[in-house]
Design an enzyme around this catalytic site. Structure first.
Site, short mmCIF file in Angstrom:
data_model
loop_
_atom_site.label_atom_id
_atom_site.label_comp_id
_atom_site.label_asym_id
_atom_site.label_seq_id
_atom_site.Cartn_x
_atom_site.Cartn_y
_atom_site.Cartn_z
N CYS A 5 -43.06 58.46 6.70
CA CYS A 5 -42.24 59.50 6.09
C CYS A 5 -41.46 58.92 4.92
CB CYS A 5 -41.27 60.07 7.12
SG CYS A 5 -40.23 61.39 6.45
N ARG A 17 -29.86 71.33 24.45
CA ARG A 17 -30.95 70.45 24.90
C ARG A 17 -30.52 69.00 25.00
NH1 ARG A 17 -35.93 71.30 21.74
NH2 ARG A 17 -36.25 72.91 23.28
N CYS A 67 -34.34 56.53 12.08
CA CYS A 67 -35.70 57.00 12.38
C CYS A 67 -36.78 55.93 12.20
CB CYS A 67 -36.03 58.20 11.49
SG CYS A 67 -37.64 58.89 11.92
N CYS A 77 -33.80 58.50 6.73
CA CYS A 77 -32.89 58.73 7.87
C CYS A 77 -32.71 57.41 8.63
CB CYS A 77 -33.46 59.81 8.78
SG CYS A 77 -33.94 61.30 7.87
N CYS A 104 -33.84 76.00 16.04
CA CYS A 104 -33.51 74.87 16.90
C CYS A 104 -32.80 73.86 16.00
CB CYS A 104 -34.79 74.28 17.49
SG CYS A 104 -34.53 72.75 18.40
N CYS A 151 -43.83 71.94 21.30
CA CYS A 151 -43.22 71.63 20.01
C CYS A 151 -44.07 70.62 19.25
CB CYS A 151 -41.83 71.02 20.22
SG CYS A 151 -40.79 72.03 21.27
N CYS A 157 -43.10 75.81 18.71
CA CYS A 157 -42.01 75.30 17.89
C CYS A 157 -42.59 74.25 16.96
CB CYS A 157 -40.95 74.67 18.80
SG CYS A 157 -39.61 73.88 17.88
#
Ligand code: SF4
Length: 353
Positions: free
Chosen positions: A60, A267, A67, A64, A195, A104, A135
Site C-alpha cells: 500500500c 466491535r 500498518c 499509516c 463502519c 468483510c 462489507c
C-alpha cells in the site's frame, strides 16, 4: 433489547469535556452506565460475528504508522495481487459454513482504480447471493465509486478515522482527516451503512481518545459499526516500540463508545487475539457486541480455531441473528453446531460444570 430499561436519547452534540468526564468516571460507575445503556438497545448476550478476508495484501502506498501493509515499512509481509473472484467466493462459503453472518473484504489500496471496480463489484454481488451481508474496505472512495458499490449491493463500507484530528498527523501524512470524512460522506450519500472507528494505544492522550469518540458520535448519523482497535505493534512499523496502553483505558474507551453511540455495534477488533479471555469478557460487559472470527476458524478441528466459540459458550453468549436474504436458519444452525462442538471439544475444559 430489554424494554424495562429506558433508552436515553441518541445525541450528536457531545462536547470533548463531556466525553472526557465519562472516560474519567470511577470504573465501576462507567461500566454500570455502559451496561445499562447496552441493555436498553441490545440483547446483552448476543454478539455479531463477521469474517475478514484480505482480497489484496500489502504494497500500500499510504504511510499509516501502525500498518504492516504499507510499502514504506519492511515488515516481511508478502505482497499479493487482487484475489480472484472465485477464490473470494470459496472463502465466503467457508465463512458461512462456520457461522459468520457478514463477510468483510479488505484491500490495501489508497483507493480502488477504475480497472479494479468490475472485480470488486462482482465479489460483492456473488458474496451477497450466498446470503451473507457484505462489507468492504478499499481505501478512499469518490462519489461514483461509492454509488457503484452500493448498486452492486454492498451493505457496509469500512473507513476508519483512526484517532483525533489533533493527533492524526502523527500517524498518517499521505491523506488528510478531511479526505476520510469525505469518503464517509460519499458512502452515506450512496445509501450504504458505515463502519468507522479507530485505534487506541498509539501514544495518544486520553484527550485524543475523547476526540476520536467525539468525531464519531457527532456525525449526522452514527456509524452502524464502530471498531475499537488496540494497537498491534508490528516489527518494522514506526509504532513497533510504542508503550503499553493500560488495558483498563481500552475498556473505558469501549464503554464510552457504547454510552455515546447507544445504537451502534461496537466491535472488539484488532488486538483481540492478544487479550485474555477475562479482558474480552470485560469488553463485552462494557458494551462491545461485535467481533471478527479468528482466521483459524476457517480451518477445521483445530482446538485453537474453536477458541472464540469456547469463550462464547463459557460466557453464555450467542452469535447475533442477522436478517439477510437467503437461508438464515441454516446459518443459525451452523453456528449453534459450532458452539455445541466447542462444548464437546476434548480440549475444552468448562470450569462451570
Ligand atoms: S491505507 Fe490501509 S492498508 Fe494502506 S497503510 Fe493505511 S491502513 Fe494500511
Amino acid at each position: 433489547m430489554n424494554a424495562s430499561v429506558s433508552a436515553p436519547a441518541v445525541r450528536h452534540d457531545w462536547s470533548r469535556q463531556e466525553i472526557l468526564n465519562l472516560l474519567a468516571l470511577p470504573f465501576n460507575d462507567l461500566l454500570f452506565q455502559a451496561q445499562t445503556v447496552h441493555r436498553a438497545h441490545f440483547n446483552p448476550n448476543e454478539v455479531q460475528v463477521s469474517t475478514l478476508c484480505s482480497i489484496k495484501t500489502g504494497a500500500c502506498p499510504e504511510d499509516c504508522a501502525y500498518c504492516p501493509q504499507s510499502a514504506r515499512y519492511d515488515t516481511g509481509l508478502e505482497k499479493e495481487k487482487l484475489m480472484a473472484v472465485e477464490k473470494v467466493i470459496e472463502e465466503a462459503r467457508a465463512a458461512k459454513a462456520n457461522g459468520a453472518s457478514r463477510f468483510c473484504m479488505g484491500a490495501a489500496w489508497r483507493s480502488p482504480r477504475g480497472k479494479d471496480m468490475p472485480y470488486v463489484t462482482k465479489m460483492v454481488s456473488e458474496v451477497k447471493s450466498l446470503g451473507l451481508e457484505t462489507c468492504m474496505t478499499l481505501g478512499m472512495l469518490d462519489e461514483n465509486q461509492a454509488r457503484e458499490l452500493a448498486d452492486a449491493g454492498l451493505d457496509y463500507y469500512n473507513h476508519n478515522l483512526d484517532t483525533s484530528p489533533e493527533y492524526y498527523g502523527e500517524i498518517i501524512t499521505t491523506r488528510t482527516y478531511q479526505d476520510r470524512l469525505d469518503t464517509l460522506a460519499n458512502v452515506r450519500s450512496a445509501g450504504m451503512k458505515v463502519c468507522c472507528g479507530g485505534i487506541v494505544g498509539m501514544g495518544e492522550e486520553a484527550g485524543d481518545r475523547a476526540g476520536l469518540l467525539q468525531q464519531l458520535a457527532n456525525m449526522p448519523e452514527h456509524p452502524e459499526s464502530v471498531p475499537i482497535n488496540m494497537l498491534v505493534r508490528v516489527e518494522g512499523t514506526p509504532l513497533e516500540q510504542e508503550a503499553d496502553l493500560d488495558p483498563l483505558d481500552f475498556i473505558r474507551t469501549i464503554a464510552v463508545a457504547r454510552i455515546i453511540m447507544p445504537q451502534s455495534h461496537v466491535r472488539l477488533s484488532a488486538g483481540r487475539e492478544e487479550m485474555s479471555d477475562e479482558m474480552q469478557a470485560m469488553a463485552f460487559f462494557a458494551g462491545a457486541n461485535s467481533i471478527f472470527y479468528g482466521e483459524k476458524l476457517l480451518t477445521t478441528a483445530n482446538p485453537e480455531a474453536n477458541k472464540d466459540m469456547q469463550l462464547f459458550a463459557r460466557l453464555g453468549i450467542k452469535p447475533e441473528e442477522r436478517h439477510v436474504h437467503g437461508d438464515d436458519d441454516a446459518v443459525e444452525a451452523d453456528i449453534a453446531a459450532s458452539i455445541e462442538a466447542a462444548h464437546n471439544d476434548k480440549f475444552f475444559y468448562n470450569a462451570a460444570q
